[in-house]
Every structure is written in structure tokens, then in C-alpha cells.
Design an enzyme around this catalytic site. Structure first.
Site, PDB file in Angstrom:
ATOM      1  N   CYS A   3      -1.049  -0.116 -15.606  1.00 53.03           N
ATOM      2  CA  CYS A   3      -2.279   0.644 -15.499  1.00 53.03           C
ATOM      3  C   CYS A   3      -3.448  -0.319 -15.476  1.00 53.03           C
ATOM      4  O   CYS A   3      -3.286  -1.521 -15.621  1.00 53.03           O
ATOM      5  CB  CYS A   3      -2.416   1.559 -16.704  1.00 53.03           C
ATOM      6  N   ARG A  28      -4.249  -0.430  -9.471  1.00 48.95           N
ATOM      7  CA  ARG A  28      -3.190  -0.701 -10.447  1.00 48.95           C
ATOM      8  C   ARG A  28      -2.398   0.551 -10.802  1.00 48.95           C
ATOM      9  O   ARG A  28      -1.324   0.459 -11.402  1.00 48.95           O
ATOM     10  CB  ARG A  28      -3.798  -1.297 -11.721  1.00 48.95           C
ATOM     11  N   TRP A  75      -0.492   4.574 -14.137  1.00 48.03           N
ATOM     12  CA  TRP A  75       0.718   4.676 -13.321  1.00 48.03           C
ATOM     13  C   TRP A  75       1.820   5.030 -14.303  1.00 48.03           C
ATOM     14  O   TRP A  75       2.210   4.211 -15.142  1.00 48.03           O
ATOM     15  CB  TRP A  75       1.009   3.341 -12.638  1.00 48.03           C
ATOM     16  N   ASN A 101      -2.047  -0.681 -21.193  1.00 48.16           N
ATOM     17  CA  ASN A 101      -1.282  -1.043 -20.008  1.00 48.16           C
ATOM     18  C   ASN A 101      -0.025  -1.745 -20.493  1.00 48.16           C
ATOM     19  O   ASN A 101      -0.126  -2.747 -21.199  1.00 48.16           O
ATOM     20  CB  ASN A 101      -2.107  -1.990 -19.126  1.00 48.16           C
ATOM     21  N   GLY A 102       1.147  -1.210 -20.164  1.00 47.49           N
ATOM     22  CA  GLY A 102       2.371  -1.888 -20.576  1.00 47.49           C
ATOM     23  C   GLY A 102       3.452  -0.907 -20.961  1.00 47.49           C
ATOM     24  O   GLY A 102       3.364   0.287 -20.673  1.00 47.49           O
ATOM     25  N   GLU A 482      10.834  -6.300   6.107  1.00 48.54           N
ATOM     26  CA  GLU A 482       9.429  -6.067   5.765  1.00 48.54           C
ATOM     27  C   GLU A 482       8.856  -4.879   6.555  1.00 48.54           C
ATOM     28  O   GLU A 482       8.109  -4.067   6.015  1.00 48.54           O
ATOM     29  CB  GLU A 482       8.628  -7.355   6.027  1.00 48.54           C
ATOM     30  N   LYS A 486       7.285  -1.614   4.809  1.00 51.51           N
ATOM     31  CA  LYS A 486       5.916  -1.130   5.068  1.00 51.51           C
ATOM     32  C   LYS A 486       5.953   0.350   5.430  1.00 51.51           C
ATOM     33  O   LYS A 486       5.166   1.141   4.933  1.00 51.51           O
ATOM     34  CB  LYS A 486       5.258  -1.883   6.235  1.00 51.51           C
ATOM     35  N   GLU A 489       7.076   2.742   2.395  1.00 55.54           N
ATOM     36  CA  GLU A 489       6.211   2.854   1.217  1.00 55.54           C
ATOM     37  C   GLU A 489       4.926   3.640   1.485  1.00 55.54           C
ATOM     38  O   GLU A 489       4.380   4.240   0.562  1.00 55.54           O
ATOM     39  CB  GLU A 489       5.889   1.486   0.614  1.00 55.54           C
ATOM     40  N   HIS A 505      28.691  -3.372  11.538  1.00 54.49           N
ATOM     41  CA  HIS A 505      29.522  -3.281  10.324  1.00 54.49           C
ATOM     42  C   HIS A 505      29.171  -2.050   9.497  1.00 54.49           C
ATOM     43  O   HIS A 505      29.465  -1.992   8.313  1.00 54.49           O
ATOM     44  CB  HIS A 505      29.377  -4.558   9.498  1.00 54.49           C
ATOM     45  N   LYS A 604      -0.236  -1.358  -7.265  1.00 52.61           N
ATOM     46  CA  LYS A 604      -0.305  -2.678  -6.654  1.00 52.61           C
ATOM     47  C   LYS A 604       0.341  -3.750  -7.528  1.00 52.61           C
ATOM     48  O   LYS A 604       1.003  -4.643  -7.040  1.00 52.61           O
ATOM     49  CB  LYS A 604      -1.775  -3.022  -6.397  1.00 52.61           C
TER      50      LYS A 604
HETATM   51  C1  F6R Z   1       4.985  -4.043  -0.810  1.00 54.84           C
HETATM   52  C2  F6R Z   1       4.456  -4.704  -1.977  1.00 54.84           C
HETATM   53  C3  F6R Z   1       5.384  -5.041  -3.072  1.00 54.84           C
HETATM   54  C4  F6R Z   1       5.022  -6.417  -3.671  1.00 54.84           C
HETATM   55  C5  F6R Z   1       5.885  -6.687  -4.907  1.00 54.84           C
HETATM   56  C6  F6R Z   1       5.638  -8.069  -5.466  1.00 54.84           C
HETATM   57  O1  F6R Z   1       4.004  -3.836   0.159  1.00 54.84           O
HETATM   58  O2  F6R Z   1       3.285  -4.967  -2.066  1.00 54.84           O
HETATM   59  O3  F6R Z   1       6.706  -4.998  -2.657  1.00 54.84           O
HETATM   60  O4  F6R Z   1       5.227  -7.384  -2.700  1.00 54.84           O
HETATM   61  O5  F6R Z   1       5.603  -5.727  -5.883  1.00 54.84           O
HETATM   62  O6  F6R Z   1       4.301  -8.242  -5.806  1.00 54.84           O
HETATM   63  P1  F6R Z   1       3.672  -9.663  -6.055  1.00 54.84           P
HETATM   64  O7  F6R Z   1       3.720 -10.400  -4.777  1.00 54.84           O
HETATM   65  O8  F6R Z   1       2.293  -9.365  -6.523  1.00 54.84           O
HETATM   66  O9  F6R Z   1       4.506 -10.331  -7.112  1.00 54.84           O
END
Ligand code: F6R
Length: 609
Positions: A3, A28, A75, A101-102, A482, A486, A489, A505, A604
Site C-alpha cells: 500500500c 502502489r 492493495w 503497508n506490509g 512479455e 502486457k 495484465e 509439444h 505497481k
Molecule cells: C508487469 C510488471 C511486473 C513487474 C514485477 C517486478 O508489467 O510491472 O511484472 O515487472 O512486479 O517489479 P520490479 O521490476 O519493480 O521488481
């Protein structure tokens, strides 16, 4: 939870300060939010499950005033987003308010003990035990009460608490979760990260782990859990408010996709000088130490893990060092065989990802050197690593990582070339050839961004799709993973990325005439192999959407749609070929009317396991 927390004491309009900070911390977590102020000896609390805009509306309808307050954007982990689980949480007498937060891992046993003593719990959160534990010791004063209870907690946390009995101070504590503070003559603030205080202060104190902080108007005292004072020097905040503003873009994600040429230019300017690569002094490893490395273990999560997969191909190709790539949550528990000449590399945009931090600590416990590729300076990973390489993507706010990914790959490319040159596997001519190709990246990315309308047109055909498959090989195997990440998500469309050679396979069984399949096939040593995989898709009536090198009529002829990227050497192709996939995901999600900057269930910064 992962959070955002914030606190402020001072002469400004406290609820506006808290709300403003929460807007900038919203990335966050954003499934509920709230704030608590002390006014005339009483707590004034406003909280709502739902988006922060709903809290802002509530405060407009029902203002709350005071000279001190704390705020939270959540969150959820324990307890779904509903009012009783929304922070601030209060004690039985409604005199103490808390934001956390935690995760408190031992909350069930603590809760049993507290309930046996008569405490009434109102929420299903793990965090609520903290406010009742503080209540237990409040007769000794707020600061002593916090000091007396922190050692009872296991897990990771940063929290802030206020009490109507001591309306002049905020007490905060941290263990393995981020916290910064700032103060000036007549005010003080705290937040999960600098963005929370950036409009008021241009200097912050990075609170060391296992600290208790007392904030009053004009002062900030930091002590360890034994109450020994800690002297911390403030640092200047490099981030500017404009860096975390959407500007004219409709979403942070789109802004960040379009920032990629500038990010690449900045990295090139910083890292390439006189036909050689400059890693910077923060790497903190001598060339002799780098030469001795016999094995590299990269550990990271999500998008950063995908960048690590490209990194493995680059390091092995140029430096001939055996390289493994682990998902941090696996690495931290698998008791990997790690000998003395192994170097562990953590990759993290935020620098606060809990599993990546744990992986780093696991490596350090085995006396290995940890070099981290990290975007946020002064973050936990930045501080705990032996050396760092800055990703230099600038602040990334959009929950879906875009510019950090391409910046991570570009840095890994330059790092591999540096290692390769050092170890004698890359000649000067070869190095200079690669560097001149790398210098073309910003312009090549611009060319792809100009195809935005075309990619949007493609998206219009697929935003109702139920499933997507992404296929790539070699340097673009990670691009397939990737691209799929994208899309899923932010659009909630099920998408799977595969190494194209693995298709037969198993996943080939999924293909029918309704299945869009993104086939990443720029010029490379596996071009023909990938072309055959596309033919296999076509033979099963799948719908190929291909990413190809400009002018590749052959692949375009068998594809339903194609996006042409500039001709480049294959090592650069994962940087270029992911950009159409970022835009495709963005347009599909916005066509579905979804909030791409706040995708459901995500946050994030993943500061919990
Ligand atoms: C996807 C995304 C996440 C982060 C992951 C690692 O778009 O953003 O998969 O890449 O949570 O985050 P960092 O790089 O901040 O350790």
C-alpha cells in the site's frame, strides 16, 4: 498489503496534503483509501472502499480538518476491499489511528492473545493487531508503546500512527518495507516513497531498516528498535513533479511507451563514450573482479524477469559466462548451488520487490557479490546491493512496465558487451559495430511509435478475443512472454507466451480459426525456424499477427496482419519488437473501456511475498 502510506504535521491544509500525496502514491494500490486527522482532541476519519476519486468526493462532501494526519491507499491481501478493512484502523477506544503497508505474518496468534484480553477487532486485516498492541502500551506514551510492540511482529511493514492523547506527533516504524521522511522549520511528513512528499519538500531522509521515527512540526527523530539515536543525512530529491505527471497523455502507460526514445538516448549518452562502454562508479566492482566471475545468476520478477531472460542470451553470447535466470520467489527458497565466483544479479524497476530483495539477501548470506540493475535510486535493492547499474528509465508510474523493460535490456546489452570486451571475446571492431547499431535505437523506436494508429486498427479486430497466443524464438522468446504479460495484465484477456519451438509439444492444440497468434519474427538466425512455426499456425487456421523486419514480404504474405519494425541486428530486436506489443495491449485494453493505469488486482510495487 502493498500500500501507500503518508503522514503530515504542519500548518497546511492537512487533508489536501494527504490526498495530494495519496494521488501520487496511488500506483502502489488503489482498491480502497482513507485518512485520519486529529481535530479538537478527536479523530476525524474518512475512508472508502473503491478508487481514490471516491475518497476525494467524500472529503468534498464532508470535509475534515486538523493540524496532523495520516493517509492510506490500499492493495488488499487480508480482507476484501470494504469499509471495515480500509485504513486508517483504530483501537477499541477510537483514540489511536493507524496506517500500514506490509504483512504481519503472526497476526493470528497475536489476535488470539489480544482478543483474550478483551480487544474488539473490527476488520479482517492482519494489520489491525498493531493498533491493539499499541493500545496495550499506550499508558507509557505513544512512542514507548510502539517501541514495546515492534519486536512482537513478524513479517514486513512500515506503519504510521497518531493518538488523540498526543496530538502533536506521528510515530512511524519500518521493518523491510520502504519509508521516507522530510521536515523543515514548522512541518514534517512521511511517505512510502518520495512521490508522496515531493510537492512540499525537496530533501528526504531514507529511514534505515528497523527504525522508529517521531515526527513533530519541524523535527524528525530516528531511533533503532533499542532506542539508540540514528543520524541520517538528508538527500536531495532528483524526481520532479513534472516527471510524475501524465502531461497531455491519456494514461501514464501511453506516456511511458512514448518516452522510450528519450530513455534510450539518455542511456546511450551516459553509457557510451569514445567507442567504449561506461558502467559507472556505482557498479563497485573492479575489472579484475568482473573478470573472475564464472557464473551469473539473474533473479527478478515479472517483466524484469523477462528482461533477465534476454540478458542471459546477451551475456552468454558476448561474455561467454554461464548465466541462469531465476524467478526471485523460486530462487529465494531453492537453496541454489552458489559457489564463490558466482555473481548474483537482481533486476528491479522499483527496487522494492519483496521476493527480489529476499533473493538478494539469500545471495549475500552465502557471501556472494550482488550487482543490481535498478531504476529507483536509494530503494532497498539499491541500498542493499554491493553494486548497482542504474536502469535510467526515469519514474515509471503505469502499473504495466514498459519503458523500464526496454531500458533494462539496453543496459544488459551494454553490460554484456563490456564483459565480453574485458574477457577478450569481443574485439574492438565488434564493439564499435554494436555501439553504432545501438546508437540507432532512439530513432528506430520513434519509427515504430509512428505506427500507433495502425496498431490501434489491428487492436479493433481483437478486443473481443477470449485468448491470445504469443510466439517467439531466440532473443524474442522473452518478447513473447512479455507481450502476453502486457496483454493479460491490462486487458484481462487470457494470453500465453511460448518459445515457438515448443508449440508442437502442446499449445498447438489450442489453435483454431478464432485464435489470434502474435508471431514475433524479425530478421535473426532463427528467422526460417520461426517462419515454419507461422506456417504451422496458418495450417491450423489460426490468425497470425506478425512483427517483422521492414520489407519482409515473405512473412507478411502468410500473416493476417503485420507490423514492420526497422531493420536491426538481432540483439536489438527484443527492444524494438516489444513496442508494438505494448501498444497492442494498450489499445485492446482501452477499447474494452478498462483503466490501464489501474488494472484490477494489481499494484505497481510488490512489497509482499
Ligand atoms: C508487469 C510488471 C511486473 C513487474 C514485477 C517486478 O508489467 O510491472 O511484472 O515487472 O512486479 O517489479 P520490479 O521490476 O519493480 O521488481
Amino acid at each position: 498489503m502493498m500500500c501507500g502510506i503518508i503522514g503530515y504535521v504542519g500548518p497546511r491544509d492537512v487533508s489536501s496534503v494527504l490526498l495530494g500525496g495519496l494521488w501520487r502514491l496511488e500506483y502502489r494500490g488503489y482498491d480502497s483509501s482513507g485518512l485520519a486527522l486529529i481535530s479538537n482532541g478527536e479523530l476525524g476519519i474518512r475512508k472508502v472502499p473503491g478508487k481514490l476519486s471516491e475518497l476525494a468526493e467524500l472529503i468534498k462532501r464532508s470535509p475534515v480538518t486538523g493540524q496532523i494526519g495520516i493517509g492510506h491507499t490500499r492493495w488488499a491481501t487480508h480482507g476484501c476491499p470494504q469499509e471495515n478493512n480500509t485504513h486508517p484502523l483504530v483501537d477499541c477506544n477510537e483514540e489511536i489511528a493507524l496506517v500500514v503497508n506490509g504483512i504481519i505474518e503472526n497476526y493470528l496468534s497475536l489476535k488470539d492473545e489480544l482478543e483474550a484480553k478483551g480487544h474488539i477487532f473490527r476488520s479482517l486485516t492482519d494489520s489491525e493487531v498493531i493498533v491493539h498492541l499499541i493500545e496495550e502500551g499506550i499508558n507509557k506514551g505513544l512512542s514507548e508503546a510502539v517501541k514495546g510492540m515492534v519486536k512482537k511482529l513478524t513479517g514486513n511493514y512500515a506503519f504510521a500512527v497518531i493518538s488523540t492523547k498526543e496530538p502533536d506527533k506521528i510515530i512511524a516504524a519500518r521493518h523491510d518495507a520502504p519509508l521516507i521522511c522530510s521536515f523543515s522549520k514548522d512541518e514534517a511528513a512521511l511517505a512510502s516513497d518520495v512521490s508522496g512528499v515531493i510537492t512540499i519538500f525537496d530533501e528526504v531522509l531514507d529511514i534505515p531498516n528497523d527504525s522508529i521515527v517521531t515526527l513533530t512540526k519541524g523535527s524528525c527523530s530516528i531511533r533503532d528498535f533499542e532506542a539508540t539515536e540514528r543520524k541520517i543525512l538528508p538527500r536531495k530529491v532528483a524526481v520532479k513533479v513534472k516527471d510524475i505527471d501524465k502531461g497531455d497523455f491519456s494514461h501514464f502507460m501511453l506516456k511511458e511507451i512514448f518516452e522510450q526514445p528519450e530513455v534510450a538516448s539518455n542511456i546511450i549518452k551516459e553509457r557510451i563514450q569514445d567507442d567504449s562502454v561506461r558502467l559507472g562508479s556505482e557498479i563497485n566492482l573492479t575489472d579484475d573482479e568482473l573478470k573472475k566471475i564464472s557464473r551469473i545468476v539473474i533473479q527478478a520478477c515479472g517483466t524484469s524477469w523477462h528482461a533477465g531472460l534476454v540478458g542471459k542470451y546477451l551475456v552468454e553470447r558476448f561474455a561467454r559466462i554461464h548465466t541462469e535466470v531465476d524467478i526471485s520467489s523460486e530462487f529465494r527458497y531453492r537453496d541454489a548451488v552458489l559457489d564463490g565466483d558466482t555473481m548474483v544479479m537482481a533486476i528491479s524497476q522499483s527496487g522494492e520487490t519483496a521476493d527480489t530483495i529476499a533473493g538478494l539477501r539469500e545471495a549475500k548470506a552465502k557471501f556472494l557479490k550482488v550487482l543490481s540493475l535498478v531504476n529507483v535510486a536509494h530503494s532497498s535493492i539499491y541500498r542493499e546491493s554491493d553494486g548497482t547499474l542504474a536502469i535510467m528509465a526515469g519514474p515509471e508510474i503505469g502499473v504495466a512496465s514498459t519503458k523500464a523493460y526496454t531500458a533494462e535490456i539496453l543496459n544488459l546489452y551494454l553490460f554484456s558487451l563490456y564483459l565480453g570486451r574485458l574477457r577478450g571475446f569481443v574485439s574492438n571492431e565488434e564493439l564499435s559495430k554494436h555501439l553504432s547499431e545501438i546508437k540507432k535505437i532512439p530513432e528506430q523506436v520513434e519509427i515504430i511509435l509512428n505506427l500507433d494508429n495502425w496498431i490501434k486498427d489491428i487492436a479493433k479486430n481483437f478486443y473481443n478475443a477470449r485468448d491470445f497466443l504469443f510466439l517467439g524464438r531466440g532473443f524474442n522468446y522473452a518478447t513473447a512472454l512479455e507481450g502476453a504479460l502486457k496483454l493479460k495484465e491490462i486487458s484481462y484477456i487470457h494470453a500465453t507466451g511460448y518459445a515457438a519451438g515448443e508449440m508442437k509439444h502442446g499449445p498447438i492444440a489450442l489453435i483454431d480459426e478464432k485464435m489470434p497468434i502474435v508471431c514475433i519474427n524479425p530478421k535473426s538466425i532463427v528467422y526460417e525456424k520461426m517462419f515454419s512455426n507461422i506456417q504451422e499456425v496458418v495450417a491450423r487456421k489460426g490468425i497470425p499477427i506478425s512483427i517483422v523486419t521492414d520489407g519482409d514480404e515473405k512473412t507478411m504474405a502468410v500473416s493476417k496482419y503485420a507490423v514492420q519494425i526497422p531493420d536491426c541486428i538481432e540483439h536489438i530486436s527484443p527492444i524494438l519488437s516489444v513496442i508494438p506489443l505494448q501498444l497492442l495491449a494498450y489499445h485492446i485494453a482501452t477499447l474494452k473501456g478498462l483503466d490501464v493505469d489501474r488494472p484490477r488486482n494489481l499494484a505497481k510495487s510488490v512489497t509482499v511475498e
